[in-house]
Design a protein around this motif. Structure first.
Motif, mmCIF file in Angstrom:
data_model
loop_
_atom_site.group_PDB
_atom_site.id
_atom_site.type_symbol
_atom_site.label_atom_id
_atom_site.label_comp_id
_atom_site.label_asym_id
_atom_site.label_seq_id
_atom_site.Cartn_x
_atom_site.Cartn_y
_atom_site.Cartn_z
ATOM 1 N N UNK A 99 20.902 5.735 7.954
ATOM 2 C CA UNK A 99 20.070 4.879 8.797
ATOM 3 C C UNK A 99 20.706 3.508 9.024
ATOM 4 N N UNK A 100 21.242 2.886 7.990
ATOM 5 C CA UNK A 100 21.803 1.548 8.129
ATOM 6 C C UNK A 100 23.001 1.546 9.068
ATOM 7 N N UNK A 101 23.903 2.514 8.897
ATOM 8 C CA UNK A 101 25.083 2.595 9.761
ATOM 9 C C UNK A 101 24.666 2.979 11.178
ATOM 10 N N UNK A 102 23.695 3.869 11.292
ATOM 11 C CA UNK A 102 23.216 4.290 12.604
ATOM 12 C C UNK A 102 22.662 3.116 13.394
ATOM 13 N N UNK A 103 21.944 2.212 12.712
ATOM 14 C CA UNK A 103 21.403 1.040 13.406
ATOM 15 C C UNK A 103 22.513 0.146 13.941
ATOM 16 N N UNK A 104 23.553 -0.033 13.161
ATOM 17 C CA UNK A 104 24.668 -0.880 13.599
ATOM 18 C C UNK A 104 25.367 -0.260 14.814
ATOM 19 N N UNK A 105 25.640 1.044 14.736
ATOM 20 C CA UNK A 105 26.298 1.722 15.854
ATOM 21 C C UNK A 105 25.408 1.691 17.096
ATOM 22 N N UNK A 106 24.132 1.927 16.913
ATOM 23 C CA UNK A 106 23.210 1.928 18.049
ATOM 24 C C UNK A 106 23.160 0.565 18.719
ATOM 25 N N UNK A 107 23.091 -0.488 17.934
ATOM 26 C CA UNK A 107 23.059 -1.836 18.504
ATOM 27 C C UNK A 107 24.332 -2.127 19.280
ATOM 28 N N UNK A 108 25.475 -1.732 18.721
ATOM 29 C CA UNK A 108 26.752 -1.972 19.411
ATOM 30 C C UNK A 108 26.812 -1.192 20.722
ATOM 31 N N UNK A 109 26.354 0.060 20.696
ATOM 32 C CA UNK A 109 26.362 0.872 21.919
ATOM 33 C C UNK A 109 25.436 0.286 22.980
ATOM 34 N N UNK A 110 24.277 -0.158 22.575
ATOM 35 C CA UNK A 110 23.330 -0.733 23.536
ATOM 36 C C UNK A 110 23.876 -2.011 24.163
ATOM 37 N N UNK A 111 24.542 -2.827 23.363
ATOM 38 C CA UNK A 111 25.163 -4.043 23.909
ATOM 39 C C UNK A 111 26.273 -3.684 24.891
ATOM 40 N N UNK A 112 27.078 -2.680 24.537
ATOM 41 C CA UNK A 112 28.159 -2.257 25.431
ATOM 42 C C UNK A 112 27.607 -1.697 26.737
ATOM 43 N N UNK A 113 26.536 -0.913 26.652
ATOM 44 C CA UNK A 113 25.917 -0.355 27.857
ATOM 45 C C UNK A 113 25.359 -1.473 28.729
ATOM 46 N N UNK A 114 24.676 -2.427 28.110
ATOM 47 C CA UNK A 114 24.146 -3.555 28.868
ATOM 48 C C UNK A 114 25.232 -4.350 29.544
ATOM 49 N N UNK A 115 26.353 -4.566 28.835
ATOM 50 C CA UNK A 115 27.474 -5.312 29.416
ATOM 51 C C UNK A 115 28.091 -4.554 30.580
ATOM 52 N N UNK A 116 28.283 -3.248 30.425
ATOM 53 C CA UNK A 116 28.881 -2.436 31.483
ATOM 54 C C UNK A 116 28.052 -2.499 32.763
ATOM 55 N N UNK A 117 26.767 -2.285 32.641
ATOM 56 C CA UNK A 117 25.916 -2.281 33.829
ATOM 57 C C UNK A 117 25.769 -3.684 34.416
#
Length: 705
Positions: A99-117
């Motif tokens: 769960x802890x690692x998943x949260x970090x990866x998820x946050x990074x992916x969401x930031x990357x997706x937001x930046x891309x769009x």
């Protein structure tokens, strides 16, 4: 203190007090249960982590469609299916970790997706097209240094959009632990999730390949159109797939002339002359030895394609400008709308006293100035955005006017009154056939003597460096017409009264400011022509001018509370297709056309565009060139007129085809002909593929060493 035995006994407990005590206990229990129910209700709206990314991807794609003007419901099924599939894949990835690692990866992916769009949204706002990541990184990033104020302005106006694109990431970072708890799933469950993702992706692919937009998904793929149709994630995937598969792509040849013309051409090739006796613009290239020395299927396909084409004929205009000087000018954001005799008399003179092109286009290739330059100088369609021009630093650019005249010993130089390294011009332009390329930062400031310069100063000062070095071949990329068009710029202070005197209240204020910016080009050209005439070499000098792109800056010249489309104000209508957007002007003028060769002045009414400039000038200068490995045509030849866009739209003398809507519009006197439409669509596909392969395979080096 009284003895214990003398104390009064406590009063007997009352029945009411006992009831109150019992009621208090019940009340406590009820309150505890109410709190529990509240906690339960909080858990009830908690989202499962597996649903996070599918929801976010669909949300981001829908936002981009709304902000980009694509519309919400037109073809919504494609971005929804592909967004869900991409989101499910991301969910698979994050479900493999604690769960802890998943949260970090998820946050990074969401930031990357937001930046891309966000980046794609701002690019579309600034340039009116979506660009590949490579184009953004290699091109737009370099422009930031020269136009920081424009970038900041785009960000300022885009702050609400930026917030909305980053909203999922912000919510997850600050509230995700409570409302979207992460957890690790067993590999078997992740496998089921992966299978579901592939199933949804397959449904999207099936819909895309079998639907009305199938061409945009495969044969007629173009990044901007695909993004509008299928969504950003899918367009990026298709772009990456095309890049990987480019090495195995095989061109299909298609006949480019009607049968009667083919018979005439075959006879001409047998005799070495065209029917009128002028001969053919065709070099002596024997493809048999090339084919024998390579097993590369791409080179074999390119050879087969080029050898199957018909060389255009020489004509009465062949060699008209032989030995003359040449000045090429790519005018920033220029439009034919500014050519008004009372306002811009020099532009009007050059346009109408030279060869007048009444149906000319500078396509918007999806990469701003750099792609416009590429089409103008290379005579090829830019397939890979601004990367197309960057790649020319490594290729043999055999047919550019700079290279052809450089081989004849012409003095050559290229100038740009902006930062010299923008769009990597410091690495490309000398390889386009110019002995030196000067801009601000590598020597132009030493000539003009200023930290910045407008077109007038650049033309007047640089002209003195080559006017006595004849014959010369010079290229200018101007800057004074660059957006944004604001009232507090020097161009407006200088020319607004004159512009209003001629145009009155025919246009809105921002559009009038645009005219003021283009007045700088008018004055620069006036000074240039006067200098050439004073030196007695105007008759021996050819000026060729066109634009890099339509003035898209007028579409984002809004101020707070004002978002009008000033391109519509300039044009007099709101454009709905490529040819309405990109109509422009081409000037080919020489003093000799006003004097010795006045009888040669004519109007070219057939459709022409920037890719026609290289073969047309090559013919006019009497250069040895081969028309077959060029995508455009010599406009004075018998070659069939064709204007194409890299979204696969096209214009011919018989009609116009809008690839975005799949609609054909026959010109007056013609009817819709399915065979003709199919033939031209194949020609366009081949020419676009060929343009990309010339650069990717360095084909001219393969042919000419």
């Amino acid at each position: 203190m009284a003895p214990a035995h003398l104390k009064e006994p406590p009063p007997p407990k009352r029945r009411g007090g006992e009831l109150r005590a019992r009621f208090g206990a019940v009340l406590f229990v009820l309150q505890d249960r109410r709190k529990a129910r509240r906690r339960g209700r909080g858990r009830a709206w908690t989202l499962p982590h597996l649903a996070l990314f599918p929801a976010v991807m669909v949300y981001e794609e829908v936002l981009l469609r709304l902000f980009g003007g694509t519309g919400l419901f037109r073809g919504l099924i494609y971005p929804v299916l592909f967004g869900l599939a991409a989101g499910l894949l991301a969910a698979c990835l994050t479900s493999l970790f604690r769960a802890k690692i998943s949260r970090v990866i998820s946050a990074a992916l969401l930031l990357a997706i937001g930046l891309l769009f966000t980046v794609e949204c701002l690019v579309e706002y600034s340039y009116q097209v979506y660009m590949t990541i490579g184009s953004i990184v290699s091109g737009t990033g370099q422009v930031v240094g020269g136009f920081t104020s424009d970038l900041l302005r785009a960000i300022l106006f885009g702050l609400p959009k930026i917030f909305l694109f980053f909203l999922p990431a912000l919510f997850y970072i600050f509230a995700g632990r409570r409302h979207i708890p992460a957890r690790r799933y067993r590999p078997a469950f992740v496998g089921i999730l992966l299978a579901l993702a592939l199933l949804v992706q397959g449904a999207g692919v099936l819909a895309a390949r079998c639907g009305q937009q199938s061409d945009k998904y495969s044969a007629s793929y173009e990044f901007n159109t695909a993004t509008q149709t299928f969504g950003l994630v899918t367009s990026l995937r298709l772009n990456a797939s095309r890049a990987r598969s480019a090495a195995s792509f095989v061109l299909e040849t298609a006949e480019e002339t009607e049968s009667e013309t083919e018979e005439l051409t075959e006879a001409a090739e047998d005799t070495g002359e065209a029917e009128d006796g002028y001969g053919l613009n065709m070099m002596d290239i024997d493809f048999a030895p090339y084919n024998a020395l390579t097993t590369d299927e791409e080179y074999l396909a390119l050879n087969e394609y080029v050898s199957s084409l018909t060389a255009s004929s020489k004509n009465e205009y062949t060699g008209l400008f032989a030995g003359k000087n040449l000045i090429l000018i790519c005018a920033e954001a220029f439009s034919d709308c500014v050519i008004i005799e009372e306002l811009t008399p020099t532009l009007y003179r050059l346009a109408h006293n030279g060869f007048y092109f009444s149906d000319y286009y500078q396509p918007s290739w999806g990469g701003s100035t750099s792609t416009g330059e590429f089409s103008f100088l290379m005579g090829l369609a830019p397939i890979n955005g601004v990367q197309s021009m960057r790649d020319t630093q490594y290729t043999r650019n055999y047919f550019t006017l700079g290279s052809q005249l450089q081989r004849l010993g012409y003095y050559s130089a290229a100038f740009h009154n902006g930062v010299y390294s923008v769009y990597s011009r410091n690495m490309t332009h000398e390889n386009l056939g110019y002995d030196v390329h000067l801009g601000f930062g590598n020597g132009l400031e030493d000539i003009v003597g200023a930290s910045s310069a407008n077109d007038i100063l650049m033309f007047e000062t640089t002209l003195q460096t080559y006017i006595d070095n004849q014959p010369f071949s010079v290229y200018y990329m101007t800057i004074s017409g660059h957006c944004t068009y604001l009232s507090n710029y020097p161009q407006v202070y200088t020319y607004l009264d004159r512009v209003k005197e001629v145009l009155g209240d025919s246009y809105k204020d921002t559009t009038l400011y645009y005219f003021c910016y283009q007045m700088v080009l008018e004055e620069a050209l006036t000074s240039m022509v006067e200098t050439l005439e004073a030196a007695g070499i105007a008759d021996d000098t050819v000026i060729c001018l066109t634009s890099d792109h339509y003035p898209y800056g007028l579409e984002n010249s809004a101020t707070f509370g004002n978002s009008e489309d000033y391109v519509a104000d300039l044009y007099g209508y709101t454009y709905t297709n490529s040819w309405e957007q990109d109509h422009n002007a081409l000037i080919i003028w020489s003093g000799c056309l006003e004097n010795e060769y006045q009888d040669m002045v004519c109007e070219i009414s057939a459709p022409t565009y920037s890719l026609d400039i290289v073969p047309t000038l090559s013919n006019l200068f009497g250069l040895e060139f081969d028309a077959r490995p060029l995508v455009g045509r010599d406009v004075f030849s018998d070659a069939e007129a064709l204007v194409l866009w890299n979204n696969y739209s096209w214009v011919t003398e018989r009609g116009k085809y809008d690839a975005v809507t799949g609609t054909y519009y026959p010109n007056e006197g013609y009817t819709e002909d399915a065979d003709y439409i199919s033939r031209v669509k194949q020609i366009v596909a081949n020419k676009l593929s060929f343009s990309g392969q010339v650069i990717d395979k360095d084909y001219y080096r393969y042919l000419f060493g």
